[in-house]
Write a protein that holds these residues in place. Sequence first.
Motif, PDB file in Angstrom:
ATOM      1  N   GLY A   1     -17.191 -61.335  70.129  1.00 17.82           N
ATOM      2  CA  GLY A   1     -15.829 -61.694  69.776  1.00 17.82           C
ATOM      3  C   GLY A   1     -15.521 -61.552  68.303  1.00 17.82           C
ATOM      4  N   CYS A   2     -16.415 -60.914  67.539  1.00 19.07           N
ATOM      5  CA  CYS A   2     -16.186 -60.733  66.114  1.00 19.07           C
ATOM      6  C   CYS A   2     -16.918 -59.474  65.654  1.00 19.07           C
TER       7      CYS A   2
ATOM      8  N   ASP B   1     -17.471 -67.201  56.418  1.00 17.41           N
ATOM      9  CA  ASP B   1     -16.653 -67.457  55.235  1.00 17.41           C
ATOM     10  C   ASP B   1     -15.602 -66.377  54.982  1.00 17.41           C
ATOM     11  N   ASP B   2     -15.552 -65.333  55.814  1.00 17.55           N
ATOM     12  CA  ASP B   2     -14.485 -64.342  55.719  1.00 17.55           C
ATOM     13  C   ASP B   2     -13.415 -64.565  56.798  1.00 17.55           C
ATOM     14  N   GLY B   3     -13.508 -65.689  57.531  1.00 14.82           N
ATOM     15  CA  GLY B   3     -12.509 -66.033  58.544  1.00 14.82           C
ATOM     16  C   GLY B   3     -12.852 -65.593  59.947  1.00 14.82           C
ATOM     17  N   GLN B   4     -13.878 -64.784  60.141  1.00 17.27           N
ATOM     18  CA  GLN B   4     -14.267 -64.320  61.473  1.00 17.27           C
ATOM     19  C   GLN B   4     -14.836 -65.477  62.292  1.00 17.27           C
TER      20      GLN B   4
ATOM     21  N   GLY C   1      -8.427 -63.823  61.275  1.00 19.41           N
ATOM     22  CA  GLY C   1      -8.409 -64.050  59.841  1.00 19.41           C
ATOM     23  C   GLY C   1      -8.472 -62.724  59.112  1.00 19.41           C
ATOM     24  N   ASP C   2      -9.111 -62.737  57.964  1.00 14.14           N
ATOM     25  CA  ASP C   2      -9.230 -61.543  57.152  1.00 14.14           C
ATOM     26  C   ASP C   2     -10.166 -60.534  57.799  1.00 14.14           C
ATOM     27  N   ALA C   3     -10.150 -59.330  57.266  1.00 14.41           N
ATOM     28  CA  ALA C   3     -11.067 -58.294  57.743  1.00 14.41           C
ATOM     29  C   ALA C   3     -12.501 -58.732  57.473  1.00 14.41           C
ATOM     30  N   PRO C   4     -13.432 -58.321  58.320  1.00 15.43           N
ATOM     31  CA  PRO C   4     -14.825 -58.713  58.107  1.00 15.43           C
ATOM     32  C   PRO C   4     -15.330 -58.198  56.763  1.00 15.43           C
ATOM     33  N   ARG C   5     -16.127 -59.022  56.132  1.00 18.80           N
ATOM     34  CA  ARG C   5     -16.677 -58.686  54.826  1.00 18.80           C
ATOM     35  C   ARG C   5     -18.184 -58.526  54.942  1.00 18.80           C
TER      36      ARG C   5
END
Length: 110
Positions: A65-66, A43-46, A19-23
């Motif tokens: 894994g994230c 909630d940032d897709g990770q 998903g998106d870059a980690p926030r």
Amino acid sequence: MRRGLLFLLLAGCAAAPRGDAPRPGAQPEQVVLYRDTVTVRFDDGQLCAVPREARSGGWSGRTVGCAHAWTARIAVPSERPRQPLARGGDRVRLTGPDGTAIGYGPAPGV
């Protein structure tokens, strides 16, 4: 064989798009308890996993894994193959890097 399946699952998580870059400050959005793993989608897709090391009773570990460094304490392992969890409860406790802890229990109606 079970351990081999776990490694395949983790390898798939590592290879899958995240998903998106980690926030910074991202929060858990979805938590699912499996017999030998907890998965956490932020909630940032990770998508993160916490694999089970112990063979009986509860366990704890860090996300893999994230890009998020959270810890999980699983008080009561699941006998079900897959159990979605909701905020509230004490079955799984996630603790963020800042020390904030969030408890999760069985989702209503599941």
